[in-house]
Design an enzyme around this catalytic site. Structure first.
Site, PDB file in Angstrom:
ATOM      1  N   GLY A 134      -3.676 -12.249   2.742  1.00  0.00           N
ATOM      2  CA  GLY A 134      -2.821 -11.415   1.910  1.00  0.00           C
ATOM      3  C   GLY A 134      -1.607 -12.195   1.438  1.00  0.00           C
ATOM      4  O   GLY A 134      -1.003 -12.945   2.208  1.00  0.00           O
ATOM      5  N   ASP A 146       5.174  -7.774  11.201  1.00  0.00           N
ATOM      6  CA  ASP A 146       5.507  -6.978  10.023  1.00  0.00           C
ATOM      7  C   ASP A 146       5.093  -5.524  10.252  1.00  0.00           C
ATOM      8  O   ASP A 146       3.907  -5.203  10.342  1.00  0.00           O
ATOM      9  CB  ASP A 146       4.795  -7.548   8.795  1.00  0.00           C
ATOM     10  CG  ASP A 146       5.289  -6.937   7.488  1.00  0.00           C
ATOM     11  OD1 ASP A 146       5.857  -5.827   7.516  1.00  0.00           O
ATOM     12  OD2 ASP A 146       5.101  -7.573   6.438  1.00  0.00           O
ATOM     13  N   ASN A 166       0.813  -1.218   0.000  1.00  0.00           N
ATOM     14  CA  ASN A 166       0.000   0.000   0.000  1.00  0.00           C
ATOM     15  C   ASN A 166       0.843   1.264   0.000  1.00  0.00           C
ATOM     16  O   ASN A 166       0.395   2.310  -0.480  1.00  0.00           O
ATOM     17  CB  ASN A 166      -0.928   0.005   1.220  1.00  0.00           C
ATOM     18  CG  ASN A 166      -2.059  -1.000   1.083  1.00  0.00           C
ATOM     19  OD1 ASN A 166      -2.881  -0.901   0.180  1.00  0.00           O
ATOM     20  ND2 ASN A 166      -2.080  -1.993   1.963  1.00  0.00           N
ATOM     21  N   ASP A 200       1.268 -11.145   0.825  1.00  0.00           N
ATOM     22  CA  ASP A 200       2.473 -10.737   1.555  1.00  0.00           C
ATOM     23  C   ASP A 200       2.572 -11.473   2.888  1.00  0.00           C
ATOM     24  O   ASP A 200       3.673 -11.877   3.303  1.00  0.00           O
ATOM     25  CB  ASP A 200       2.492  -9.228   1.774  1.00  0.00           C
ATOM     26  CG  ASP A 200       1.231  -8.694   2.434  1.00  0.00           C
ATOM     27  OD1 ASP A 200       0.190  -9.397   2.450  1.00  0.00           O
ATOM     28  OD2 ASP A 200       1.265  -7.551   2.940  1.00  0.00           O
ATOM     29  N   VAL A 259       8.205  -2.749  -3.837  1.00  0.00           N
ATOM     30  CA  VAL A 259       9.575  -3.149  -3.540  1.00  0.00           C
ATOM     31  C   VAL A 259       9.960  -4.279  -4.481  1.00  0.00           C
ATOM     32  O   VAL A 259       9.241  -5.266  -4.615  1.00  0.00           O
ATOM     33  CB  VAL A 259       9.731  -3.610  -2.072  1.00  0.00           C
ATOM     34  CG1 VAL A 259      11.186  -3.971  -1.780  1.00  0.00           C
ATOM     35  CG2 VAL A 259       9.252  -2.520  -1.125  1.00  0.00           C
ATOM     36  N   THR A 273       2.507  -0.681   6.341  1.00  0.00           N
ATOM     37  CA  THR A 273       1.350   0.215   6.341  1.00  0.00           C
ATOM     38  C   THR A 273       0.347  -0.258   7.387  1.00  0.00           C
ATOM     39  O   THR A 273      -0.279   0.544   8.081  1.00  0.00           O
ATOM     40  CB  THR A 273       0.693   0.229   4.951  1.00  0.00           C
ATOM     41  OG1 THR A 273       1.681   0.563   3.974  1.00  0.00           O
ATOM     42  CG2 THR A 273      -0.425   1.243   4.903  1.00  0.00           C
TER      43      THR A 273
END
Length: 253
Positions: free
Chosen positions: A106, A128, A9, A108, A13, A131
């Site tokens: 997600g 983590d 968000n 990620d 990367v 955001t």
């Protein structure tokens, strides 16, 4: 060489892996930015870093910003002729991630879990600092037990300063005390020190619910700011999500 792309968000990367993560490209996630601008910034980075693009053998992508996914895919179509593996619910179904719904998880977070279990081969908690502040628990079989999500510290600060009159933007620094003597110190104490307490509490509660002694690993660009929490972590790895994507890609071969 493997390229792993993590569309978040806040930032996109891109990591370049050749025995290790050698080059990391980062650009803001901006839905208004044209494909050509993303491509230009990437080409400038590749030139400056002398990255040997012709050696790319595989590309994997994770995205939590669906509208940005086709833009980034178009950019990398210029550099790579093979299939770009997109980590989505359908792909995650092929992994043994437990009872969690792969279409709601997600990509990620899945990458964090897979990368962590590949490294430790035991139960673990991934914190983590992105955001969103996320906590992902993994059992000793590599299955995801559950996830907790809170607003990231930068998100919390922006929300407070933008929705409250006369409050300034606050530097992301841990204050030495919780009794602030001015507005900035008070906000830093409440938010930064407050997040220290929240992370410790969440990790302790997750350990109790897991009934195990898991490893605890931190990732995300803001993880290094929270020095008072460093004793809580067995390891800190800002490239964990990229590494998890690489591991996922290798598992699916």
């Amino acid at each position: 060489m493997t390229i792993a792309i993590d569309i978040g968000n806040t930032d996109v990367v891109v990591g370049f892996y050749d025995q290790e993560w050698k080059h990391i490209f980062r650009v803001p996630s901006n839905l208004e930015m044209e494909t050509a601008e993303y491509e230009k910034r990437l080409r400038d980075f590749l030139l400056e870093e002398n990255v040997p693009v012709p050696t790319v053998r595989q590309v994997v992508l994770s995205s939590v910003v669906p509208d940005l996914t086709p833009v980034i895919l178009e950019v990398f179509d210029q550099f790579y002729e093979g299939e770009i593996k997109v980590v989505d619910g359908e792909l995650l179904q092929q992994l043994s991630l437990g009872n969690i719904d792969p279409y709601e998880l997600g990509s990620d977070l899945a990458a964090n879990a897979v990368g962590t279990f590949d490294r430790f081969q035991q139960s673990a908690i991934v914190v983590d600092f992105g955001t969103a502040l996320t906590f992902t628990s993994v059992n000793d079989k590599g299955e995801i037990l559950g996830v907790a999500i809170a607003p990231g510290v930068r998100t919390a600060m922006k929300s407070l300063s933008s929705n409250t009159a006369r409050l300034p933007e606050i530097p992301l620094e841990i204050p030495s005390k919780v009794l602030g003597n001015n507005t900035v110190e008070a906000l830093q104490a409440g938010i930064m020190q407050g997040y220290v307490g929240m992370v410790r509490h969440m990790v302790e509660q997750m350990k109790l619910e897991m009934g195990e002694t898991p490893k605890v690993i931190a990732t995300g660009g803001l993880s290094f700011i929270f020095e008072p929490l460093h004793d809580l972590f067995d390891e800190m790895d800002v490239n964990l999500t990229l590494e998890g994507l690489r591991v996922i890609l290798n598992k699916l071969k």
